[in-house]
Write a protein that holds these residues in place. Structure first.
Motif, short mmCIF file in Angstrom:
data_model
loop_
_atom_site.label_atom_id
_atom_site.label_comp_id
_atom_site.label_asym_id
_atom_site.label_seq_id
_atom_site.Cartn_x
_atom_site.Cartn_y
_atom_site.Cartn_z
N MET A 162 0.83 -1.21 0.00
CA MET A 162 0.00 0.00 0.00
C MET A 162 0.86 1.26 0.00
O MET A 162 0.57 2.23 -0.71
N ASN A 163 1.94 1.25 0.78
CA ASN A 163 2.82 2.42 0.82
C ASN A 163 3.53 2.64 -0.51
O ASN A 163 3.70 3.78 -0.95
N VAL A 164 3.96 1.56 -1.14
CA VAL A 164 4.61 1.67 -2.45
C VAL A 164 3.62 2.22 -3.47
O VAL A 164 3.96 3.10 -4.29
N GLY A 165 2.40 1.73 -3.44
CA GLY A 165 1.39 2.24 -4.36
C GLY A 165 1.12 3.72 -4.15
O GLY A 165 0.97 4.48 -5.12
N LYS A 166 1.07 4.14 -2.90
CA LYS A 166 0.86 5.56 -2.63
C LYS A 166 2.04 6.40 -3.12
O LYS A 166 1.84 7.48 -3.72
N ALA A 167 3.27 5.91 -2.89
CA ALA A 167 4.45 6.66 -3.34
C ALA A 167 4.46 6.80 -4.86
O ALA A 167 4.77 7.87 -5.39
N MET A 168 4.09 5.75 -5.57
CA MET A 168 4.06 5.82 -7.03
C MET A 168 3.01 6.80 -7.51
O MET A 168 3.24 7.56 -8.46
N ASP A 169 1.85 6.81 -6.88
CA ASP A 169 0.79 7.75 -7.27
C ASP A 169 1.23 9.19 -7.03
O ASP A 169 1.00 10.07 -7.87
N VAL A 170 1.87 9.44 -5.88
CA VAL A 170 2.30 10.80 -5.56
C VAL A 170 3.38 11.28 -6.53
O VAL A 170 3.32 12.41 -7.04
N LEU A 171 4.37 10.42 -6.79
CA LEU A 171 5.43 10.81 -7.72
C LEU A 171 4.90 11.05 -9.13
O LEU A 171 5.35 11.97 -9.82
N LYS A 172 3.96 10.23 -9.54
CA LYS A 172 3.37 10.39 -10.87
C LYS A 172 2.66 11.74 -11.01
O LYS A 172 2.69 12.37 -12.06
N LYS A 173 2.06 12.20 -9.92
CA LYS A 173 1.36 13.49 -9.95
C LYS A 173 2.31 14.67 -9.77
O LYS A 173 2.08 15.76 -10.31
N PHE A 218 6.51 19.95 -11.08
CA PHE A 218 7.62 20.29 -10.19
C PHE A 218 7.97 21.77 -10.25
O PHE A 218 8.31 22.38 -9.23
N LEU A 219 7.89 22.39 -11.43
CA LEU A 219 8.25 23.79 -11.58
C LEU A 219 7.20 24.74 -11.01
O LEU A 219 7.49 25.92 -10.79
N LYS A 220 5.99 24.25 -10.78
CA LYS A 220 4.88 25.12 -10.36
C LYS A 220 4.56 25.03 -8.87
O LYS A 220 4.06 25.99 -8.30
N ARG A 221 4.79 23.89 -8.25
CA ARG A 221 4.41 23.74 -6.84
C ARG A 221 5.34 22.75 -6.15
O ARG A 221 6.02 21.95 -6.81
N ALA A 222 5.33 22.82 -4.84
CA ALA A 222 6.15 21.91 -4.04
C ALA A 222 5.53 20.50 -4.09
O ALA A 222 4.31 20.35 -4.14
N PRO A 223 6.35 19.46 -4.07
CA PRO A 223 5.83 18.09 -4.10
C PRO A 223 5.20 17.71 -2.77
O PRO A 223 5.32 18.43 -1.76
N ASP A 224 4.55 16.58 -2.76
CA ASP A 224 3.96 16.03 -1.54
C ASP A 224 5.05 15.28 -0.77
O ASP A 224 5.52 14.22 -1.22
N TYR A 225 5.43 15.82 0.37
CA TYR A 225 6.53 15.24 1.14
C TYR A 225 6.07 14.17 2.14
O TYR A 225 6.90 13.67 2.92
N SER A 226 4.82 13.81 2.11
CA SER A 226 4.31 12.82 3.06
C SER A 226 4.84 11.41 2.79
O SER A 226 4.78 10.54 3.67
N ILE A 227 5.36 11.16 1.59
CA ILE A 227 5.84 9.82 1.25
C ILE A 227 7.32 9.64 1.59
O ILE A 227 7.86 8.54 1.43
N TYR A 228 7.97 10.69 2.09
CA TYR A 228 9.41 10.64 2.33
C TYR A 228 9.70 10.42 3.81
O TYR A 228 9.01 10.92 4.70
N HIS A 229 10.78 9.68 4.05
CA HIS A 229 11.26 9.41 5.40
C HIS A 229 11.93 10.65 5.98
O HIS A 229 12.49 11.47 5.25
N ASP A 230 11.88 10.79 7.30
CA ASP A 230 12.53 11.95 7.93
C ASP A 230 14.05 11.94 7.73
O ASP A 230 14.68 12.99 7.72
N ALA A 242 8.33 3.57 8.35
CA ALA A 242 8.33 2.30 7.63
C ALA A 242 7.51 2.42 6.34
O ALA A 242 6.42 2.97 6.33
N GLY A 243 8.09 1.91 5.25
CA GLY A 243 7.40 1.93 3.97
C GLY A 243 7.50 3.24 3.22
O GLY A 243 6.91 3.38 2.15
N LYS A 244 8.26 4.21 3.73
CA LYS A 244 8.40 5.48 3.05
C LYS A 244 9.72 5.52 2.27
O LYS A 244 10.59 4.67 2.44
N VAL A 245 9.86 6.54 1.42
CA VAL A 245 11.06 6.70 0.59
C VAL A 245 12.22 7.10 1.49
O VAL A 245 12.20 8.16 2.12
#
Length: 269
Positions: free
Chosen positions: A94-105, A110-122, A220-223
């Motif tokens: 599930m975490n991998v699927g979420k990361a792929m969806d977020v990166l795809k969007k 990237f040039l217009k807005r900040a990415p979703d950082y919820s999929i990244y590890h601290d 766990a399960g984050k980038v």
């Protein structure tokens, strides 16, 4: 004449005067014959089909077919240790699927807005294959991408520039590989810059539950790692100082000049 003879004569006369019910006798005979013949004759097909339908419906009503949750039933029979492994694997997917969806969007914008950082590890790290780019911690990762987006937005038209990407998931290494191409159109005219690269995102495979307390781990399960395997600008490998390849040496100002002359990035907290 004796008394016996007299009684015999009276009984004979009474029998002769009584009527015989021939209809009742014939009906009883017919019923007996029809009953015997029905036992030996075959049953009509309509009755047979009705009996079959009745039997089949009775079987369907009383028989409960097994549900499609065979895998869940088998999982319920697992030991707590194996059940925990199955649950962790499901959560990882599930975490991998979420990361792929977020990166795809995020990539096209990237040039217009900040990415979703919820999929990244601290404790995420960013590195390049040449070793010149080194970032650690999520705060530095955000800062580095923010500086890059701001500097590119000063020179290039974000509405006309295009970023395309192609994503592949490596199940063996549990990595998300993205090959991207950016066509950067200058605001003030000039040659369009083409950037090609390959980013590899590695997922944290540590247990999602604390071994002692049993509490859920947020990382766990984050980038956990972002690595730039390839980075080409107009078909040539990007070399430090990196911002000069994008024309930032023309930008005036102390902050931009410092960035353009920097040989490498290194942010740590």
């Amino acid at each position: 004449m004796t008394m016996r003879s007299l009684l015999s004569m009276i009984a004979l006369a009474a029998t002769a005067t009584l009527p015989i019910n021939t209809l009742a006798l014939s009906t009883s005979r017919i019923r007996t014959r029809s009953t015997a013949s029905s036992a030996s004759a075959p049953m009509p097909s309509s009755l047979v089909s009705q009996q079959r339908i009745l039997l089949e419906s009775t079987v369907e009503d009383t028989y409960k077919a097994p549900t499609s949750t065979g895998s869940n039933d088998s999982n319920n029979n697992l030991s707590p240790f194996l059940q925990g492994m199955v649950d962790e694997q499901r959560e990882l997917q599930m975490n991998v699927g979420k990361a792929m969806d977020v990166l795809k969007k995020d990539y096209p914008y990237f040039l217009k807005r900040a990415p979703d950082y919820s999929i990244y590890h601290d404790d995420i790290t960013l590195s390049a294959s040449d070793g010149q780019i080194q970032l650690s911690k999520l705060t530095s990762y955000k800062r580095g991408l923010g500086v890059l987006r701001t500097m590119l937005g000063l020179l290039y038209d974000t509405d006309r520039s295009i970023i395309q990407n192609r994503m592949v998931y490596d199940t063996t290494r549990t990595q998300i590989r993205i090959s991207f191409n950016a066509m950067l159109v200058p605001k003030l005219g000039g040659r369009t810059v083409h950037v090609d690269g390959i980013s590899v995102y590695s997922i944290d495979l540590s247990s999602s539950r604390d071994a002692v307390t049993g509490e859920k781990k947020e990382g766990a399960g984050k980038v956990r790692e972002h690595k730039l395997e390839t980075l080409l600008v107009n078909g040539k490998a990007l070399q430090p100082p990196y911002f000069n390849a994008f024309g930032l040496e023309m930008v005036t100002g102390q902050h931009a000049g410092a960035l353009a002359g920097a040989g490498a990035w290194s942010f740590e907290t």
